[in-house]
Design a protein around this motif. Sequence first.
Motif, PDB file in Angstrom:
ATOM      1  N   ALA A   1       4.963  -1.469   9.685  1.00 16.69           N
ATOM      2  CA  ALA A   1       4.226  -1.142   8.735  1.00 16.69           C
ATOM      3  C   ALA A   1       4.580  -0.309   7.767  1.00 16.69           C
ATOM      4  O   ALA A   1       4.512  -0.484   6.505  1.00 16.69           O
ATOM      5  CB  ALA A   1       2.961  -0.591   9.261  1.00 16.69           C
ATOM      6  N   ILE A   2       5.285   0.725   8.218  1.00 14.91           N
ATOM      7  CA  ILE A   2       6.260   1.561   7.001  1.00 14.91           C
ATOM      8  C   ILE A   2       7.265   0.704   6.437  1.00 14.91           C
ATOM      9  O   ILE A   2       7.288   0.749   5.236  1.00 14.91           O
ATOM     10  CB  ILE A   2       7.055   2.774   7.778  1.00 14.91           C
ATOM     11  CG1 ILE A   2       5.991   3.858   8.188  1.00 14.91           C
ATOM     12  CG2 ILE A   2       7.991   3.389   6.908  1.00 14.91           C
ATOM     13  CD1 ILE A   2       6.600   4.933   9.274  1.00 14.91           C
ATOM     14  N   GLY A   3       7.993  -0.154   7.182  1.00 16.80           N
ATOM     15  CA  GLY A   3       8.799  -1.174   6.431  1.00 16.80           C
ATOM     16  C   GLY A   3       8.353  -2.173   5.477  1.00 16.80           C
ATOM     17  O   GLY A   3       8.720  -2.572   4.733  1.00 16.80           O
ATOM     18  N   ALA A   4       6.871  -2.318   5.565  1.00 19.02           N
ATOM     19  CA  ALA A   4       6.328  -3.023   4.541  1.00 19.02           C
ATOM     20  C   ALA A   4       5.634  -2.123   3.650  1.00 19.02           C
ATOM     21  O   ALA A   4       4.911  -2.831   2.889  1.00 19.02           O
ATOM     22  CB  ALA A   4       5.238  -3.744   5.384  1.00 19.02           C
ATOM     23  N   GLY A   5       5.893  -1.034   3.378  1.00 21.15           N
ATOM     24  CA  GLY A   5       5.692  -0.145   2.267  1.00 21.15           C
ATOM     25  C   GLY A   5       4.433   0.393   2.465  1.00 21.15           C
ATOM     26  O   GLY A   5       3.909   0.916   1.534  1.00 21.15           O
ATOM     27  N   LEU A   6       3.820   0.752   3.766  1.00 21.32           N
ATOM     28  CA  LEU A   6       2.788   1.081   3.870  1.00 21.32           C
ATOM     29  C   LEU A   6       2.734   2.677   4.515  1.00 21.32           C
ATOM     30  O   LEU A   6       1.721   3.350   4.952  1.00 21.32           O
ATOM     31  CB  LEU A   6       1.754   0.308   5.158  1.00 21.32           C
ATOM     32  CG  LEU A   6       1.561  -1.057   4.498  1.00 21.32           C
ATOM     33  CD1 LEU A   6       1.265  -1.891   5.746  1.00 21.32           C
ATOM     34  CD2 LEU A   6       0.330  -1.057   3.471  1.00 21.32           C
ATOM     35  N   GLY A   7       3.814   3.391   4.306  1.00 23.78           N
ATOM     36  CA  GLY A   7       4.086   4.675   4.935  1.00 23.78           C
ATOM     37  C   GLY A   7       3.225   5.905   4.409  1.00 23.78           C
ATOM     38  O   GLY A   7       2.903   6.587   5.334  1.00 23.78           O
ATOM     39  N   HIS A   8       2.946   5.635   3.166  1.00 27.23           N
ATOM     40  CA  HIS A   8       1.959   6.755   2.424  1.00 27.23           C
ATOM     41  C   HIS A   8       0.410   6.386   3.003  1.00 27.23           C
ATOM     42  O   HIS A   8      -0.455   7.195   2.447  1.00 27.23           O
ATOM     43  CB  HIS A   8       2.126   6.705   1.094  1.00 27.23           C
ATOM     44  CG  HIS A   8       1.759   5.482   0.590  1.00 27.23           C
ATOM     45  ND1 HIS A   8       2.620   4.268   0.755  1.00 27.23           N
ATOM     46  CD2 HIS A   8       0.845   5.004  -0.414  1.00 27.23           C
ATOM     47  CE1 HIS A   8       2.378   3.096   0.014  1.00 27.23           C
ATOM     48  NE2 HIS A   8       1.298   3.833  -0.690  1.00 27.23           N
ATOM     49  N   LYS A   9       0.185   5.346   3.674  1.00 26.65           N
ATOM     50  CA  LYS A   9      -1.276   4.924   4.327  1.00 26.65           C
ATOM     51  C   LYS A   9      -1.743   5.558   5.315  1.00 26.65           C
ATOM     52  O   LYS A   9      -1.071   6.138   5.982  1.00 26.65           O
ATOM     53  CB  LYS A   9      -1.540   3.339   4.026  1.00 26.65           C
ATOM     54  CG  LYS A   9      -1.071   2.571   2.883  1.00 26.65           C
ATOM     55  CD  LYS A   9      -1.981   2.796   1.784  1.00 26.65           C
ATOM     56  CE  LYS A   9      -1.918   1.806   0.552  1.00 26.65           C
ATOM     57  NZ  LYS A   9      -2.677   2.069  -0.634  1.00 26.65           N
ATOM     58  N   GLU A  10      -2.889   5.513   5.584  1.00 26.30           N
ATOM     59  CA  GLU A  10      -3.472   6.069   6.945  1.00 26.30           C
ATOM     60  C   GLU A  10      -3.047   5.037   8.107  1.00 26.30           C
ATOM     61  O   GLU A  10      -2.894   3.866   7.682  1.00 26.30           O
ATOM     62  CB  GLU A  10      -5.105   6.291   6.881  1.00 26.30           C
ATOM     63  CG  GLU A  10      -5.603   7.193   5.806  1.00 26.30           C
ATOM     64  CD  GLU A  10      -5.120   8.583   6.204  1.00 26.30           C
ATOM     65  OE1 GLU A  10      -5.541   8.905   7.312  1.00 26.30           O
ATOM     66  OE2 GLU A  10      -4.808   9.525   5.122  1.00 26.30           O
ATOM     67  N   LEU A  11      -3.316   5.480   9.184  1.00 27.92           N
ATOM     68  CA  LEU A  11      -3.042   4.796  10.396  1.00 27.92           C
ATOM     69  C   LEU A  11      -3.435   3.144  10.441  1.00 27.92           C
ATOM     70  O   LEU A  11      -2.759   2.300  10.930  1.00 27.92           O
ATOM     71  CB  LEU A  11      -3.267   5.469  11.610  1.00 27.92           C
ATOM     72  CG  LEU A  11      -2.750   5.039  13.024  1.00 27.92           C
ATOM     73  CD1 LEU A  11      -2.538   6.263  14.084  1.00 27.92           C
ATOM     74  CD2 LEU A  11      -4.168   4.426  13.626  1.00 27.92           C
ATOM     75  N   PRO A  12      -4.658   3.168  10.147  1.00 32.63           N
ATOM     76  CA  PRO A  12      -5.291   1.765  10.323  1.00 32.63           C
ATOM     77  C   PRO A  12      -4.594   0.708   9.419  1.00 32.63           C
ATOM     78  O   PRO A  12      -4.731  -0.409   9.621  1.00 32.63           O
ATOM     79  CB  PRO A  12      -6.671   1.662  10.032  1.00 32.63           C
ATOM     80  CG  PRO A  12      -7.080   3.182  10.237  1.00 32.63           C
ATOM     81  CD  PRO A  12      -5.890   4.138   9.890  1.00 32.63           C
ATOM     82  N   ALA A  13      -3.646   1.106   8.460  1.00 30.67           N
ATOM     83  CA  ALA A  13      -2.874   0.177   7.762  1.00 30.67           C
ATOM     84  C   ALA A  13      -1.973  -0.863   8.633  1.00 30.67           C
ATOM     85  O   ALA A  13      -1.809  -1.855   8.158  1.00 30.67           O
ATOM     86  CB  ALA A  13      -1.972   0.940   6.682  1.00 30.67           C
ATOM     87  N   VAL A  14      -1.706  -0.289   9.889  1.00 30.59           N
ATOM     88  CA  VAL A  14      -0.923  -1.142  10.739  1.00 30.59           C
ATOM     89  C   VAL A  14      -1.776  -2.672  10.784  1.00 30.59           C
ATOM     90  O   VAL A  14      -1.014  -3.748  10.996  1.00 30.59           O
ATOM     91  CB  VAL A  14      -0.756  -0.527  12.030  1.00 30.59           C
ATOM     92  CG1 VAL A  14      -0.161  -1.308  12.980  1.00 30.59           C
ATOM     93  CG2 VAL A  14      -0.008   0.559  12.081  1.00 30.59           C
ATOM     94  N   PHE A  15      -2.992  -2.569  10.640  1.00 28.05           N
ATOM     95  CA  PHE A  15      -3.651  -4.012  10.515  1.00 28.05           C
ATOM     96  C   PHE A  15      -3.013  -4.936   9.739  1.00 28.05           C
ATOM     97  O   PHE A  15      -3.097  -6.147  10.225  1.00 28.05           O
ATOM     98  CB  PHE A  15      -5.113  -3.713  10.330  1.00 28.05           C
ATOM     99  CG  PHE A  15      -6.177  -4.759  10.287  1.00 28.05           C
ATOM    100  CD1 PHE A  15      -6.494  -5.242  11.510  1.00 28.05           C
ATOM    101  CD2 PHE A  15      -6.434  -5.543   9.053  1.00 28.05           C
ATOM    102  CE1 PHE A  15      -7.324  -6.370  11.431  1.00 28.05           C
ATOM    103  CE2 PHE A  15      -7.195  -6.437   9.237  1.00 28.05           C
ATOM    104  CZ  PHE A  15      -7.666  -7.096  10.292  1.00 28.05           C
TER     105      PHE A  15
END
Length: 293
Positions: free
Chosen positions: A273-287
């Motif tokens: 998820a971090i690799g997809a650019g979501l590192g600054h988002k909250e945990l549920p961004a893994v969805f």
Amino acid sequence: MAPKNPTKIAVIGSGLMGSALARAFAAAGHEVAVWNRTPSKAKAVGGRTIAFEDLIEAVSGRELVVISLSNYAACFELLSSEGVAPALAGTTLVQLTSGSPADARAGLEWAKERGVDYLDAAILAYPSFVATDYATVFYAGSRSVFDRHLETLQAIAKNSIYVDEKIGSAATLDCAILEAYYGSSLAFLHAAAMCKAEGLDPKTFFSHKDAFLGLISVTADAARGMVESNDFSGDQCSLNTHVAAIEHIVRLSEDARISTRFPKELLDNYKRAIGAGLGHKELPAVFRTLTQD
Ligand code: NAP
């Protein structure tokens, strides 16, 4: 107290679950026929059920036929044996064998072609929970067929919940709840192994179960809104920070020489998820990354 209009029911399968279901229907005052591949098990169900050796005789003239076997392949094999389908005409078949949504769709197709009303159901209970407040059964299929049988079906679980007309919906919900159950069980068992390996009595961890159950509950509530809005921004804890915490778990497991598979799999998912650019988002961004392969 016996129901005003006892229902004629057949329960196919006298395994652990089928036997409990049959006894619960009979205890509620219904007239229950039981059939099992190994006849001695049907005879052993007891509790005012009537054991049949002939499947066609067992299901003929029944308003409800409940089936609880090991898997759908066994159900199809049985239901396709000569003379069974005609004997089911005019009854409602309630499929209580666990399966996938595709199994449920195949079951409905089979029933439709033979003029049999069909509900696909998933039971969330151990046999000893049947007929107690701890049993939940999810149903999918025709709402009117469900409503027609609800009172009878409540003999096995007061908590009889209609999910959706989509026939796979009960199996989908069952798989979703079971995944959450098996996944979190593996997580807390690995957590207990970490404690043991580090010389902390696992009972100390288990005595704090409310700490992780509370966190899961809060996160599930947050995820529900975020998944719905597809907006994972927030000001509580970034995925980057969560990944640092997971790295500690991997490190502890490596140092303590216990299995690292589970925490590494966690790390892999969150890092993706971090690799997809979501590192600054909250945990549920893994969805977002879980919905793409
Ligand atoms: P079980 O005790 O192993 O019983 C399996 C039943 O399936 C037996 O009646 C067995 O007959 C029958 N069977 C298997 N293959 C067959 C075949 N080819 N033809 C005819 N009959 C066949 O299993 P269970 O625990 O009762 O589970 C039944 C269903 O309930 C499963 O789908 C399971 O996932 C679901 N369920 C169980 C639980 C639970 O806690 N037990 C909870 C939720 C859902 P024989 O006696 O002749 O072998």
